[in-house]
Design a protein around this motif. Sequence first.
Motif, PDB file in Angstrom:
ATOM      1  N   GLY A  40       0.797  -1.219   0.000  1.00 16.88           N
ATOM      2  CA  GLY A  40       0.000   0.000   0.000  1.00 16.88           C
ATOM      3  C   GLY A  40       0.829   1.267   0.000  1.00 16.88           C
ATOM      4  O   GLY A  40       2.022   1.265   0.330  1.00 16.88           O
ATOM      5  N   ASP A 177      -9.035   0.565  -5.605  1.00 15.20           N
ATOM      6  CA  ASP A 177      -8.126   0.115  -4.559  1.00 15.20           C
ATOM      7  C   ASP A 177      -7.305  -1.034  -5.126  1.00 15.20           C
ATOM      8  O   ASP A 177      -7.742  -1.733  -6.046  1.00 15.20           O
ATOM      9  N   ASP A 179      -6.300  -3.653  -3.370  1.00 16.69           N
ATOM     10  CA  ASP A 179      -6.602  -4.933  -2.730  1.00 16.69           C
ATOM     11  C   ASP A 179      -7.332  -5.845  -3.714  1.00 16.69           C
ATOM     12  O   ASP A 179      -6.921  -6.990  -3.952  1.00 16.69           O
ATOM     13  N   LEU A 196      -1.643  -9.332   1.466  1.00 15.06           N
ATOM     14  CA  LEU A 196      -1.847  -7.893   1.541  1.00 15.06           C
ATOM     15  C   LEU A 196      -1.042  -7.329   2.706  1.00 15.06           C
ATOM     16  O   LEU A 196      -1.287  -7.677   3.863  1.00 15.06           O
ATOM     17  N   SER A 198      -0.550  -4.387   4.991  1.00 12.62           N
ATOM     18  CA  SER A 198      -1.480  -3.336   5.365  1.00 12.62           C
ATOM     19  C   SER A 198      -0.934  -2.520   6.527  1.00 12.62           C
ATOM     20  O   SER A 198       0.202  -2.710   6.973  1.00 12.62           O
ATOM     21  N   ASP A 199      -1.772  -1.595   7.025  1.00 12.80           N
ATOM     22  CA  ASP A 199      -1.411  -0.836   8.214  1.00 12.80           C
ATOM     23  C   ASP A 199      -2.094  -1.416   9.449  1.00 12.80           C
ATOM     24  O   ASP A 199      -2.154  -0.791  10.494  1.00 12.80           O
ATOM     25  N   SER A 234      -8.943   3.667   4.838  1.00 13.44           N
ATOM     26  CA  SER A 234      -7.588   3.572   5.365  1.00 13.44           C
ATOM     27  C   SER A 234      -7.344   4.674   6.381  1.00 13.44           C
ATOM     28  O   SER A 234      -7.806   5.790   6.239  1.00 13.44           O
ATOM     29  N   LYS A 246     -10.573  -5.195   1.500  1.00 16.31           N
ATOM     30  CA  LYS A 246      -9.789  -6.407   1.727  1.00 16.31           C
ATOM     31  C   LYS A 246     -10.695  -7.633   1.808  1.00 16.31           C
ATOM     32  O   LYS A 246     -10.337  -8.725   1.337  1.00 16.31           O
ATOM     33  N   ILE A 262      -3.627 -11.165   5.353  1.00 16.71           N
ATOM     34  CA  ILE A 262      -3.464  -9.753   5.714  1.00 16.71           C
ATOM     35  C   ILE A 262      -2.471  -9.694   6.862  1.00 16.71           C
ATOM     36  O   ILE A 262      -2.665 -10.369   7.887  1.00 16.71           O
ATOM     37  N   ASP A 264       0.474  -6.918   9.069  1.00 14.52           N
ATOM     38  CA  ASP A 264       0.948  -5.566   9.323  1.00 14.52           C
ATOM     39  C   ASP A 264       2.253  -5.374   8.540  1.00 14.52           C
ATOM     40  O   ASP A 264       3.257  -6.029   8.817  1.00 14.52           O
TER      41      ASP A 264
END
Length: 394
Positions: A40, A177, A179, A196, A198-199, A234, A246, A262, A264
Motif C-alpha cells: 500500500g 483500490d 486490494d 496484503l 497493510s497498516d 484507510s 480487503k 493480511i 501488518d
Amino acid sequence: MCIRDSNYFGPKTSGPKTSVRQLADLADPALTPRIVFKVGSALLVGGDGQPRRAWLTALVAELAAARARGQDVIVVSSGAIALGARRLGLAKGGRGSLADAQAAAAVGQIALAGLWAELLAAHGITAAQVLLTLEDLEDRRRYLNVTATLGRLLAAGAVPVINENDTVATNEIRFGDNDRLAARVGQAAGAAAVLLLSDIDGLYDRDPRQPGAQRIPVVKRVTPEIHAMATGGSSSGLGSGGMTSKLQAAEIAGLAGMALGIIDGQPLSPMAQALAQGRGTVFLPRAARGARKAWLGGKLRVKGQVHVDAGAARALAGGSSLLAAGVTQVAGDFARGDAVAVLGPDGATLARGLSEYDAAECIALQGRSSHEHEGILGYAPRSALIHRDQLVLL
C-alpha cells in the motif's frame, strides 16, 4: 497472437491449487508456488512524500528470499499518486480531483517503476512494469492477454510490478483500490495466494481501537457476519482501501481457489515477522473452479440483476441452469453475453452468470414455462436464461 481460453504458465502451475491452512503456509513453496504481494501507499511513501527506502530495501530482500526458496513472485504496488503529488506540489496527496490524481500518477509511475527496478536489480532480478485498468480484467479477451503476459514474464524470470493505470482510468473504469486488483491479478496469474501488506495486522471482530477487540487468525469463508466486522477507509489518508476492500479481495481470491493473507506491513522485514509469529489473518480458499468460472466469479461489474424464487434458488444450488419459470424480476439494461447477478428471494446475491438473452427478452419470458417461449419470442428459444456452464455460485 492467438490467445486461447486457458492459462499460459508453463509447467510450474496449471491453475490455482493450494492446501493452505495457516498464515505460515504462504512461505511454503510446495503449498504456495506462486504468490502476489500487495504493497500500500502508506507503507511505501512516508508522510513527507518520499519513498521509505530502508523499509522497501528490506521488503525487496524478502521478495528475493521467496524467489530463492522456489516461489514465483508478483508485486501489486501502490504509491504512484503519492510520489507524483509531491513532485508536482499537488495538495491532498494528489487526490483533490481526478485530474490531479491522473497527473500525479503520470509523474509518479516513472519514479515508482524506477525504484522497484533499482532495488530488485540489486538482487539480480529484472522488474517488469504492468499497468492495468478495470476493463483489462473484466473483458474476457483482454483478461486472457493479461494472463499470457504474466505467465511469460514469470517464465522468463522477471518480477511483474503491477499498478492500476491511474493516468487514464476514470471513476467509471477504476478498481479504486489495489486490494481487489491484487486478487484479480492473482486469479489471472494462477497464483496460490495473495498477501496484503497493510497498516493493520489482520481482521478484528470489531474496530481494533475498541477495548477487547480480538484478531481473527483464520477465516474459512467471508459471510455477512464477517463483513459486519469491517471498518471503513484507510487510516493513513494516502491509500484508497480499507478492511471492506480487503474482504472483497478475499471473496475474489476464495472463489478462484486462492488463499489471502493480511499482515501488518509497517515493521522492517514485515513478512518474516508476521509469518514466523502467525500474526495476521488468512482467508482460506474455497474449492477451485475452472478458469472461466473463476474469472466470472471475480467480476466486479454486472450489467443487470435477475431475481429468482425459492424453487429456482434450490435448483441452482443443485447445479441446474437458470430457467425463466423461476425468475420473478429483471433489472438493468443488458445484452446477451453480459454478466448479470442472480438474487434470491431475500435479495442476497446467489450467483453470477452470462445471460443467454437481452434484458427485454428476459422480462418477456420471466415466470413463463419453456413451452411458451417460442410463441412469446417468435423464434426457437435457447434452453435457459443462464446455462449452468456460464454460471458460478457465490
